[in-house]
Enzyme design. Structure first.
Site, PDB file in Angstrom:
ATOM      1  N   ASP A 113      43.366  42.452  38.546  1.00  0.00           N
ATOM      2  CA  ASP A 113      43.329  43.900  38.331  1.00  0.00           C
ATOM      3  C   ASP A 113      44.077  44.630  39.445  1.00  0.00           C
ATOM      4  OD1 ASP A 113      41.587  43.741  36.000  1.00  0.00           O
ATOM      5  OD2 ASP A 113      40.056  43.080  37.424  1.00  0.00           O
ATOM      6  N   ASP A 158      46.191  38.210  42.473  1.00  0.00           N
ATOM      7  CA  ASP A 158      44.987  38.907  42.073  1.00  0.00           C
ATOM      8  C   ASP A 158      45.252  39.405  40.653  1.00  0.00           C
ATOM      9  OD1 ASP A 158      42.455  40.237  42.329  1.00  0.00           O
ATOM     10  OD2 ASP A 158      43.548  42.097  42.679  1.00  0.00           O
TER      11      ASP A 158
END
Length: 193
Positions: free
Chosen positions: A32, A30
């Site tokens: 952020d 992922d």
């Protein structure tokens, strides 16, 4: 729920994989909260703070033969805070930063949709927004990835769920931007596989 997966950003240094070779494994990340501190809709170099240890982790993954691939929900696009061109410019900069630190990324897959807050055509149910597995499945098809032999590194339950739905057997959860426990688990995983 039939939206097309957006064309990913493929790193200019990504070498083609010979079709006669066995599928390769990936480290799905992922963005952020895993790669950069989640300040909310980060899309400029000025707002980017790296999560400590991320460059070393990605370099270690590459040394183990894993292909580092980002899979990221980008609701900021859906909400109209920035557009896809802004996102692609930022992503190119981010990939260059990783290459400069000898920890190259292979690709960035992104979902620009949001089912409630999206503007115009971007307000929709889609197959790419995590926890849906669309981005991981698209990456596996395009980059010839063995999902069962791959790893997902995320900071939300939706990351873990998307990976599980896609058939990724190993998921590692990052809490509060702290990679240390994940690095230990990743090193242990590498010895077992």
């Amino acid at each position: 729920m039939q939206t097309a997966i957006r064309t990913p950003y493929l790193d200019p240094g990504l070498e083609p994989w010979p079709k006669e070779s066995a599928p390769r494994r990936a480290l799905f990340l992922d963005r952020d909260g895993v790669i950069n501190v989640d300040h909310g809709y980060v899309h400029t170099a000025a707002r980017t703070d790296w999560i400590p240890g991320i460059f070393e982790l990605v370099a270690q993954a590459g040394a183990k033969g894993l292909l580092p691939v980002i899979v990221t929900n980008q609701a900021g696009i859906a909400r109209g805070y920035y557009d896809e061109a802004d996102f692609r410019r930022y992503t190119a900069w981010m990939h260059a930063e990783f290459r400069m630190r000898r920890s190259p990324l292979a690709a960035t897959y992104f979902c620009p949709h949001h089912p409630i807050a999206g503007v115009g055509e971007l307000r929709c149910e889609c197959t790419c927004r995590k926890p849906q597995p669309g981005m991981l499945l698209a990456a596996a098809q395009r980059l010839d990835i063995d999902l069962a032999g791959s790893v997902m590194l995320g900071d939300k339950v939706s990351d873990m769920e998307a990976a599980t739905r896609a058939g990724v057997a190993t998921t590692l959860l990052v809490t509060a931007g702290n990679l240390e426990p994940v690095i230990d688990k990743f090193q242990a995983w590498g010895r077992q596989s």
